[in-house]
Write an enzyme that holds these catalytic residues in place. Structure first.
Site, PDB file in Angstrom:
ATOM      1  N   ASN A   1     -25.726  23.462  63.719  1.00 58.23           N
ATOM      2  CA  ASN A   1     -25.770  24.050  62.379  1.00 58.23           C
ATOM      3  C   ASN A   1     -26.886  23.433  61.569  1.00 58.23           C
ATOM      4  O   ASN A   1     -27.262  22.283  61.753  1.00 58.23           O
ATOM      5  CB  ASN A   1     -24.413  23.889  61.675  1.00 58.23           C
ATOM      6  CG  ASN A   1     -24.313  22.601  60.875  1.00 58.23           C
ATOM      7  OD1 ASN A   1     -24.759  22.552  59.722  1.00 58.23           O
ATOM      8  ND2 ASN A   1     -23.785  21.549  61.481  1.00 58.23           N
TER       9      ASN A   1
ATOM     10  N   PHE B   1     -25.766  22.161  53.187  1.00 62.20           N
ATOM     11  CA  PHE B   1     -24.855  21.928  52.047  1.00 62.20           C
ATOM     12  C   PHE B   1     -24.754  23.152  51.134  1.00 62.20           C
ATOM     13  O   PHE B   1     -24.926  23.064  49.910  1.00 62.20           O
ATOM     14  CB  PHE B   1     -25.296  20.729  51.195  1.00 62.20           C
ATOM     15  CG  PHE B   1     -25.265  19.387  51.862  1.00 62.20           C
ATOM     16  CD1 PHE B   1     -24.523  19.162  53.007  1.00 62.20           C
ATOM     17  CD2 PHE B   1     -25.973  18.315  51.323  1.00 62.20           C
ATOM     18  CE1 PHE B   1     -24.495  17.897  53.614  1.00 62.20           C
ATOM     19  CE2 PHE B   1     -25.952  17.058  51.908  1.00 62.20           C
ATOM     20  CZ  PHE B   1     -25.220  16.855  53.054  1.00 62.20           C
TER      21      PHE B   1
ATOM     22  N   SER C   1     -26.480  13.904  56.830  1.00 63.16           N
ATOM     23  CA  SER C   1     -26.693  15.275  57.293  1.00 63.16           C
ATOM     24  C   SER C   1     -28.142  15.429  57.723  1.00 63.16           C
ATOM     25  O   SER C   1     -29.045  14.978  57.022  1.00 63.16           O
ATOM     26  CB  SER C   1     -26.392  16.273  56.189  1.00 63.16           C
ATOM     27  OG  SER C   1     -26.949  17.525  56.546  1.00 63.16           O
TER      28      SER C   1
ATOM     29  N   ASN D   1     -29.673  18.148  57.668  1.00 62.82           N
ATOM     30  CA  ASN D   1     -30.160  19.430  57.142  1.00 62.82           C
ATOM     31  C   ASN D   1     -30.612  19.400  55.690  1.00 62.82           C
ATOM     32  O   ASN D   1     -30.901  20.440  55.120  1.00 62.82           O
ATOM     33  CB  ASN D   1     -29.066  20.489  57.323  1.00 62.82           C
ATOM     34  CG  ASN D   1     -28.670  20.619  58.779  1.00 62.82           C
ATOM     35  OD1 ASN D   1     -29.543  20.689  59.645  1.00 62.82           O
ATOM     36  ND2 ASN D   1     -27.390  20.597  59.064  1.00 62.82           N
ATOM     37  N   THR D   2     -30.646  18.212  55.083  1.00 61.64           N
ATOM     38  CA  THR D   2     -31.234  18.067  53.747  1.00 61.64           C
ATOM     39  C   THR D   2     -32.441  17.156  53.922  1.00 61.64           C
ATOM     40  O   THR D   2     -32.274  16.013  54.363  1.00 61.64           O
ATOM     41  CB  THR D   2     -30.215  17.448  52.763  1.00 61.64           C
ATOM     42  OG1 THR D   2     -29.144  18.373  52.592  1.00 61.64           O
ATOM     43  CG2 THR D   2     -30.845  17.167  51.405  1.00 61.64           C
TER      44      THR D   2
ATOM     45  N   LYS E   1     -20.582   7.926  55.431  1.00 59.46           N
ATOM     46  CA  LYS E   1     -20.649   8.649  56.711  1.00 59.46           C
ATOM     47  C   LYS E   1     -22.042   8.499  57.310  1.00 59.46           C
ATOM     48  O   LYS E   1     -23.042   8.797  56.650  1.00 59.46           O
ATOM     49  CB  LYS E   1     -20.309  10.131  56.488  1.00 59.46           C
ATOM     50  CG  LYS E   1     -20.200  10.914  57.795  1.00 59.46           C
ATOM     51  CD  LYS E   1     -19.512  12.249  57.571  1.00 59.46           C
ATOM     52  CE  LYS E   1     -19.427  13.062  58.844  1.00 59.46           C
ATOM     53  NZ  LYS E   1     -18.754  14.337  58.644  1.00 59.46           N
TER      54      LYS E   1
ATOM     55  N   ASN F   1     -21.632  11.797  61.922  1.00 56.76           N
ATOM     56  CA  ASN F   1     -22.075  13.153  61.605  1.00 56.76           C
ATOM     57  C   ASN F   1     -22.666  13.792  62.879  1.00 56.76           C
ATOM     58  O   ASN F   1     -22.580  13.216  63.965  1.00 56.76           O
ATOM     59  CB  ASN F   1     -23.122  13.081  60.484  1.00 56.76           C
ATOM     60  CG  ASN F   1     -23.022  14.276  59.562  1.00 56.76           C
ATOM     61  OD1 ASN F   1     -22.946  15.421  60.039  1.00 56.76           O
ATOM     62  ND2 ASN F   1     -23.019  14.053  58.264  1.00 56.76           N
TER      63      ASN F   1
HETATM   64  C1  LIG Z   1     -20.930  24.017  60.759  1.00 52.92           C
HETATM   65  C2  LIG Z   1     -20.791  22.568  60.407  1.00 52.92           C
HETATM   66  C3  LIG Z   1     -20.938  22.142  59.102  1.00 52.92           C
HETATM   67  C4  LIG Z   1     -20.806  20.790  58.767  1.00 52.92           C
HETATM   68  N1  LIG Z   1     -20.940  20.411  57.474  1.00 52.92           N
HETATM   69  C5  LIG Z   1     -20.772  19.108  57.146  1.00 52.92           C
HETATM   70  C6  LIG Z   1     -20.841  18.709  55.799  1.00 52.92           C
HETATM   71  O1  LIG Z   1     -21.027  19.520  54.889  1.00 52.92           O
HETATM   72  N2  LIG Z   1     -20.687  17.385  55.522  1.00 52.92           N
HETATM   73  C7  LIG Z   1     -20.441  16.446  56.498  1.00 52.92           C
HETATM   74  O2  LIG Z   1     -20.295  15.261  56.199  1.00 52.92           O
HETATM   75  N3  LIG Z   1     -20.340  16.816  57.790  1.00 52.92           N
HETATM   76  C8  LIG Z   1     -20.502  18.112  58.129  1.00 52.92           C
HETATM   77  N4  LIG Z   1     -20.382  18.488  59.435  1.00 52.92           N
HETATM   78  C9  LIG Z   1     -20.156  17.450  60.459  1.00 52.92           C
HETATM   79  C10 LIG Z   1     -18.679  17.295  60.839  1.00 52.92           C
HETATM   80  O3  LIG Z   1     -17.913  16.869  59.740  1.00 52.92           O
HETATM   81  C11 LIG Z   1     -18.537  16.278  61.990  1.00 52.92           C
HETATM   82  O4  LIG Z   1     -18.969  15.007  61.539  1.00 52.92           O
HETATM   83  C12 LIG Z   1     -19.342  16.650  63.219  1.00 52.92           C
HETATM   84  O5  LIG Z   1     -19.366  18.051  63.419  1.00 52.92           O
HETATM   85  C13 LIG Z   1     -18.824  15.975  64.490  1.00 52.92           C
HETATM   86  O6  LIG Z   1     -17.493  16.344  64.750  1.00 52.92           O
HETATM   87  P1  LIG Z   1     -17.087  17.534  65.779  1.00 52.92           P
HETATM   88  O7  LIG Z   1     -17.838  17.274  67.061  1.00 52.92           O
HETATM   89  O8  LIG Z   1     -15.593  17.415  65.904  1.00 52.92           O
HETATM   90  O9  LIG Z   1     -17.516  18.797  65.141  1.00 52.92           O
HETATM   91  C14 LIG Z   1     -20.521  19.828  59.787  1.00 52.92           C
HETATM   92  C15 LIG Z   1     -20.339  20.259  61.108  1.00 52.92           C
HETATM   93  C16 LIG Z   1     -20.466  21.608  61.435  1.00 52.92           C
HETATM   94  C17 LIG Z   1     -20.260  22.031  62.862  1.00 52.92           C
END
Ligand SMILES: Cc1cc2nc3c(=O)[nH]c(=O)nc-3n(C[C@H](O)[C@H](O)[C@H](O)COP(=O)(O)O)c2cc1C
Length: 349
Positions: free
Chosen positions: A118, A122, A186, A188-189, A224, A253
């Protein structure tokens, strides 16, 4: 309740849609369901089995499995997450200013590898809008499980003013949150991950601590981190955060290592989550627990799709764990499946 018998059908319908459309539709349905959920949860619910409960940060967690940030950024379906069995819920990332996020397409599935990429950026309605929603929810006595709010930097604010921006976000939501997460990880910022240096994280936490210490009940702060820091960098950043009063860390993350996907399309950018992230996120968790000792709260997240992976996170030093991508591939029944496995494993708090 179990969503499992209907999950394969629901999954094939959702996976026929574009990933972001599927996400919006699911969230819209959970939002409607949330409006009808009664305040009190059934104490005989297996997700509230006394064997599963934990106490950390002065908070009561009915079980150690939480919703990871990003799935419900604006906190629209909090009662539904609670009803699905989560022991805590993290909403956000929200930013002080509302923002649309990056242009679409910005969410990609890799079903064979049970992964997502992704670059949402934000997209959220801003901290003030979240505060209004949480106020209404708190008036209904919800949620009954700990609620975290994850804060990021508004895209249009220059990095040099990041501390002020985080502080504004914090002031809007702090009293409505049980814990607050400073998200500096993140991918993405632009430039956000540069804030993982010791001086930068100290500056941000100090800026937040000023209003935090004025609250009648200062909120625990978590930071985080990204899995792409070296172990040494992550330890230095964690020590700086704990030195500035953070109570713990969320590890991790998404990774910018898109090459961990076997069939990564060339030129794809964003953050990778799901199965390919498990190894690095768990290793970093293990390293940080070894370096920091038993005291700080560590939340393990990244690539949990099976009970064995949940158990491995606890073995690596997690106190609590969170899920995101596993829910997309395995459905909401994953929460209760993992809880059942943890009960039989008797993971000591
Ligand atoms: C589509 C998407 C959006 C995410 N948005 C955020 C976010 O806004 N803030 C954040 O701290 N982590 C965000 N994450 C990261 C997740 O909270 C998590 O740390 C990461 O995906 C690893 O866990 P997973 O393998 O169980 O998905 C996002 C993950 C995905 C897939």
């Amino acid at each position: 309740m179990t969503a499992q018998p209907t999950w394969p059908i629901l999954k094939s319908l959702l996976f026929a849609l574009d990933p972001e459309q599927a996400h919006s539709l699911t969230l819209a349905l959970l939002r409607v369901w949330s409006a009808f959920l009664a305040r009190r949860l059934d104490p005989s619910d297996p997700a509230r089995d006394p064997q599963l409960k934990r106490e950390y940060l002065g908070l009561h967690f009915p079980n150690p499995i939480g919703l990871a940030a990003g799935l419900d950024k604006d906190g629209v379906a909090i009662p539904a997450w609670q009803a699905l069995g989560f022991g805590f819920i993290e909403v956000g990332t929200v930013t002080a200013l509302p923002q649309p996020g990056n242009p679409q397409p910005r969410l990609f599935r890799f079903p064979k590898e049970e992964a997502l990429v992704n670059r949402m950026g934000f997209n959220n309605a801003g901290a003030a809008a979240l505060a209004r929603r949480l106020q209404r929810l708190r008036a209904r006595g919800l949620p009954e499980v700990p609620l975290g709010v994850n804060l990021g930097k508004s895209k249009i604010v220059p990095l040099a003013q990041a501390a002020t921006d985080y502080r504004q976000g914090f002031e809007a939501i702090a009293e409505l949150a049980d814990y607050v997460v400073v998200n500096i990880s993140s991918p993405n910022t632009p430039g956000l991950r540069d804030l993982q240096g010791g001086d930068e994280i100290r500056r941000i936490l100090d800026a937040i601590q000023t209003p935090n210490q004025r609250l009648s009940r200062p909120r625990p702060l978590l930071v985080k981190l990204a899995p792409d820091l070296s172990d040494t960098q992550a330890i230095a950043c964690a020590q700086a955060a704990l030195g500035s009063g953070a109570a713990g860390l969320i590890l991790t993350n998404t990774t910018h290592r898109i090459d961990l996907l076997q069939d990564a399309p060339s030129g794809l950018t964003g953050g990778l989550s799901g199965r390919p992230l498990f190894r690095r996120s768990t290793e970093l968790l293990r390293q940080l627990r070894a370096a920091l000792g038993p005291e700080p709260l560590l939340i393990g997240v990244g690539g949990i799709l099976e009970p064995a992976e949940a158990i491995a996170k606890f073995a690596a030093g997690a106190d609590l764990i969170q899920l995101y991508t596993g829910l997309i591939y395995r459905g909401p029944g994953l929460v209760r499946r993992l809880l059942q496995a943890l009960k039989t494993q008797d993971i000591a708090p």
